[in-house]
Design an enzyme around this catalytic site. Structure first.
Site, PDB file in Angstrom:
ATOM      1  N   ASP A 269       0.827  -1.700   0.335  1.00  0.00           N
ATOM      2  CA  ASP A 269      -0.502   0.040   0.419  1.00  0.00           C
ATOM      3  C   ASP A 269       0.891   1.219  -0.466  1.00  0.00           C
ATOM      4  OD1 ASP A 269      -2.569   0.156  -0.018  1.00  0.00           O
ATOM      5  OD2 ASP A 269      -2.973  -0.624   2.320  1.00  0.00           O
TER       6      ASP A 269
HETATM    7  C1  GLC Z   1      -1.536  -3.868   5.267  1.00  0.00           C
HETATM    8  C2  GLC Z   1      -2.926  -3.909   5.054  1.00  0.00           C
HETATM    9  C3  GLC Z   1      -2.379  -4.694   3.849  1.00  0.00           C
HETATM   10  C4  GLC Z   1      -1.519  -4.391   2.683  1.00  0.00           C
HETATM   11  C5  GLC Z   1      -0.458  -4.485   3.493  1.00  0.00           C
HETATM   12  C6  GLC Z   1       1.000  -3.905   2.441  1.00  0.00           C
HETATM   13  O1  GLC Z   1      -1.714  -4.771   5.963  1.00  0.00           O
HETATM   14  O2  GLC Z   1      -4.030  -4.048   5.425  1.00  0.00           O
HETATM   15  O3  GLC Z   1      -3.778  -4.747   2.522  1.00  0.00           O
HETATM   16  O4  GLC Z   1      -1.585  -5.269   2.000  1.00  0.00           O
HETATM   17  O5  GLC Z   1      -0.367  -3.175   5.012  1.00  0.00           O
HETATM   18  O6  GLC Z   1       1.236  -3.066   2.494  1.00  0.00           O
END
Ligand code: GLC
Length: 806
Positions: free
Chosen positions: A494
């Site tokens: 993200d």
């Molecule tokens: C958090 C989010 C997930 C994402 C991860 C890596 O766990 O909930 O959706 O893939 O971060 O950024």
């Protein structure tokens, strides 16, 4: 230092020292009604929506010693006043003779002894129930009789959890309480924000007569709140003020004179905290759970649910920490994570309107398909309803309203309004469900796409199969200059948000894995044309990944819009990313040689004793062109931290290349149960996986945070059961393909699958990591690794010998 131990027999973790580094919590109930209870009796409870229908005010950021949401006080006469204490330790912090917090399946039980009083409280929400029950048994273990008063207390929040903290005039002007006397002269104290007086009232009540009550916090604490939760001044008076609050900070405190408790005698007090349209509406339930026997039966029902849930797979390996995680705590965490998504934890505070994430839930489903297939299917159906006609997916949605949005992408001007990965995860979730259940008719179910016409109705619907094919088509048609999938706003990570035009080789691999699943499924359906098309698309992308994304010693993770690689030896920071290496192996795109080389690079550059770092070296300074990843210092979270969710992908990749020792080394080093004896560094609960651990670039290397609600649960469970132990559901039967530490002599698994039970005993006489020499089913040797599906209700003994097949 350790704060407790595993009680494997009772499927509990028992905390024996309440001064844990951070609160250790447990979940009760579901999103429909429930929340969490911490190990010193504080509770965060909500109904349906943590953001917009919260009941208790629990502020995790307050110190561990502070009152949070709920407690129980006991008191007895001492001198001219009372000795007041909490059997939960917090908030009075008296010296205890015994303290145990049993973190159980769906309940928390706090057992303590203070001043000759033994208190045993079980907190839970009955299955399908809509009240939090505290079943308190108070026993006099001293040699003299003690006259005991019990005062359970709740502090309420405004239902709009965020409003509570942003408006300190409007909120208190609306908060009110009223008292109701039930026929049998029991007290029900209600609380509501004025606008919900006639539609949703919170109530607090018990099974014993209440001699007085308090609903105003200032009066309860006393002296204009210069009385404290550790020593509420009103509890030095014989009675509370019976005040029905018309505004202010509302609490519910119920004073019960339990009377003289003789040595050896036990009194039982049962409290209920719930919410309903009105007291009248709630009365039948309230009356039901005033009866001890009904509370006992509800606890029994809960135990039954978990017996069933956990009976789907039981393992017996040479490693006790593996057994306790795979048999109890890991599948349990999978269920909790699937239920709560990322809504509400000690870290994800449930304010605002985040809702359920498409990618998160799709992956959560994969951890529960064997245990609760109907719930898994229902969640998949919801996800597909927020997939767009073009095949991409909305990033988040509210499961009550089914209103979806584009997540953080909304807030960044000019950013792509989709995430490159969301829609692809649903394919993995669906095929996991199909392989487990064999319910191929699900593919023909018609589900609307998210796009709405002017009338607010969906414009188009398609079968589940259609949804799956559009998902891959979207990725195929949205590629960049290298022919690799466009990143969109972000992919699984993200926090790496690159300018529009950036590409993600990770997405190419996720797409490749999704295509492999589709090819296999199309063949099951007898749809040769679809299988062929997917195979061609697979080959097309494999070729691009192999020609464009290899960096010499490992695979590149991104290409920026200008074509520059990220996750390359040419970068100074962020040279190598774990997901860049595990996924080309999972997709099958990596040649055997590159697969091993890439995984060796992970071992050499990303492995630490506390897990695999997501990338290295960390970015050292904020860079808006890279996005969220650079908001963390090096070693934290996605910036070179040990982001646990990505660890099982490396484990899985290692099993695919046959290296069981390495896969298990990675498994072991993040197993929280294995950290129980040195938990001070880790800090979080030893019975669940956290989302992140600080990496070795950070001075607090080894420190965990964000426990409970993480995709780690589902993926470590899959890695442990399906890839290390190698017990994999397939369309044709149960595949047995272990990849274990060479030192293991073998292991046993009891697996319920398609209505039958498979008792599997794996022997490893030659001490290999991988390879099955022979499989006998009820004494008959079979060819291959797949034990075929038994007639419903059957059972079989599967004897597996590892080694070279001759
Ligand atoms: C958090 C989010 C997930 C994402 C991860 C890596 O766990 O909930 O959706 O893939 O971060 O950024």
């Amino acid at each position: 230092m350790r704060y407790g131990t595993f009680d494997d027999e009772n499927r509990e973790y028992v905390i024996t020292n309440p001064r844990t580094p951070v609160k250790w919590i447990n979940y009760i109930g579901t999103l429909a009604f429930g929340g969490f209870v911490d190990h010193t009796g504080g509770m965060l409870i909500c109904k349906g929506d943590p953001a917009l229908n919260r009941i208790t005010k629990y502020i995790p950021q307050l110190p561990g010693s502070a009152f949070k949401g709920t407690t129980l006080y006991l008191r007895f006469r001492r001198g001219s006043g009372y000795k007041v204490f909490s059997p939960y330790f917090v908030p009075t912090l008296d010296a205890y003779d015994l303290y145990e917090c049993h973190v159980g399946l769906g309940y928390t039980r706090i057992v303590s002894e203070f001043f000759g009083l033994h208190t045993d409280v079980t907190v839970f929400v009955p299955i399908g129930g809509s009240q939090a029950i505290c079943d308190c048994k108070i026993t006099n273990v001293s040699e003299r009789s003690i006259e005991v008063d019990a005062i359970p207390v709740v502090e309420y929040t405004h239902f709009d959890a965020l409003k509570q903290f942003t408006n300190a005039d409007w909120v208190p002007q609306t908060m009110q309480s009223r008292v109701h006397r039930d026929d049998d002269s029991l007290t029900i104290l209600t609380q509501f924000p004025f606008m919900r007086r006639d539609t949703a009232v919170n109530y607090f009540t018990s099974n014993c007569p209440v001699s007085s009550f308090e609903s105003d916090r200032a009066r309860f604490l006393g002296e204009n709140e210069y009385g404290t939760w550790a020593n509420p001044l009103s509890l030095q008076q014989a009675e509370l003020s019976n005040y029905e609050a018309r505004r202010g900070d509302n609490v519910a405190a119920l004073l019960h004179h339990l009377g003289e408790i003789q040595p050896g005698e036990t009194k039982r007090l049962i409290t209920q905290l719930g919410q309903d349209e009105s007291v009248e509406k709630a009365l039948p339930l309230i009356r039901e759970f005033r009866e001890g026997k009904n509370v006992d039966a509800a606890l029994e029902e809960m135990a039954q649910f978990w017996d069933d849930y956990l009976s789907k797979m039981r393992v017996e390996t040479p490693d006790a920490d593996v057994n306790r995680m795979l048999n109890v705590h890991n599948p349990r965490q999978c269920y909790i994570t699937m239920q709560w998504s990322r809504y509400l934890s000690l870290y994800q505070l449930g304010f605002g309107a985040r809702g359920i994430g498409f990618r998160d839930s799709a992956q959560d489903v994969m951890g529960v398909v064997a245990n609760v297939p109907e719930e898994a299917r229902a969640l998949i159906e919801m996800l597909l309803q927020v997939q767009r006609q073009d095949g991409s997916a909305m990033h988040q949605f509210n499961p009550l309203t089914m209103v979806a949005n584009e997540g953080d992408a909304r807030e960044v001007k000019g950013a792509p309004k989709y995430y490159g990965d969301d829609h692809l995860w649903s394919i993995l979730a669906i095929t996991a469900y199909l392989k487990e259940t064999g319910d191929l008719s699900f593919l023909d179910q018609v589900i609307p796409y998210y796009d709405k016409g002017d009338d607010g109705q969906p414009i188009e619907s398609g079968t589940v199969w259609d949804h799956m094919r559009r998902a891959v088509a979207f990725t195929r048609h949205n590629v960049g200059v290298h022919g690799l999938p466009l990143l969109g706003y972000a992919d699984w990570n993200d926090t790496v948000n690159l300018c529009a035009g950036a590409e993600s080789p990770f997405l190419a691999n996720l797409y490749g894995k999704a295509l492999l699943e589709l090819i296999e499924l199309a063949r099951q359906r007898g749809d040769g044309a679809a299988a062929e098309q997917c195979a061609a698309w697979y080959e097309e992308m494999r070729e691009r990944v192999e020609t464009q994304a290899w960096d010499g010693g490992w695979y590149v993770r991104y290409f920026e819009a200008d074509g520059c690689p990220l996750g390359s030896h040419t970068n100074e920071q962020g040279q190598i990313y774990a997901n860049g290496q595990s996924w080309p192996v999972i997709s099958g795109f990596a040649s055997p040689e590159r697969a091993r080389t890439a995984l060796d690079a992970v071992y050499a550059r990303l492995k630490t004793d506390n897990g695999i770092k997501l990338s290295a070296p960390g970015y050292d300074g904020f860079d808006p062109l890279k996005g969220g990843v650079t908001t963390y210092p090096p070693g934290a979270k996605e910036n070179g931290g040990i982001f646990l969710h990505a660890n099982p992908w490396v484990m899985i990749a290692e099993t695919l290349v046959g290296r069981g020792d390495r896969a298990f080394e990675y498994y072991h080093q993040i197993n929280p149960a294995a950290k129980n004896d040195r938990i001070d560094e880790f800090e979080c609960e030893p019975y669940v996986y956290p989302q992140n651990i600080l990496g070795d670039e950070h001075p607090q290397f080894g420190l965990a945070r964000n426990s409970w609600l993480t995709g780690t649960a589902s993926w470590v469970y899959q890695a442990g059961t399906q890839y290390i132990l190698g017990i994999r559901p397939t369309y044709a039967g149960l595949e047995v393909d272990p990849c274990i530490p060479a030192a293991w002599d073998g292991f046993r698994v009891r697996r319920a699958f398609r209505g039958s039970v498979y008792q599997i005993h794996v022997h490893n006489p030659d001490h290999v990591c991988k390879g099955v020499k022979s499989i006998k089913v009820d004494g008959q040797e079979i060819g291959g690794n797949v034990v075929s599906i038994l007639p419903e209700g059957g059972t079989c003994q599967v004897e597996v010998v590892m080694g070279e097949r001759t």
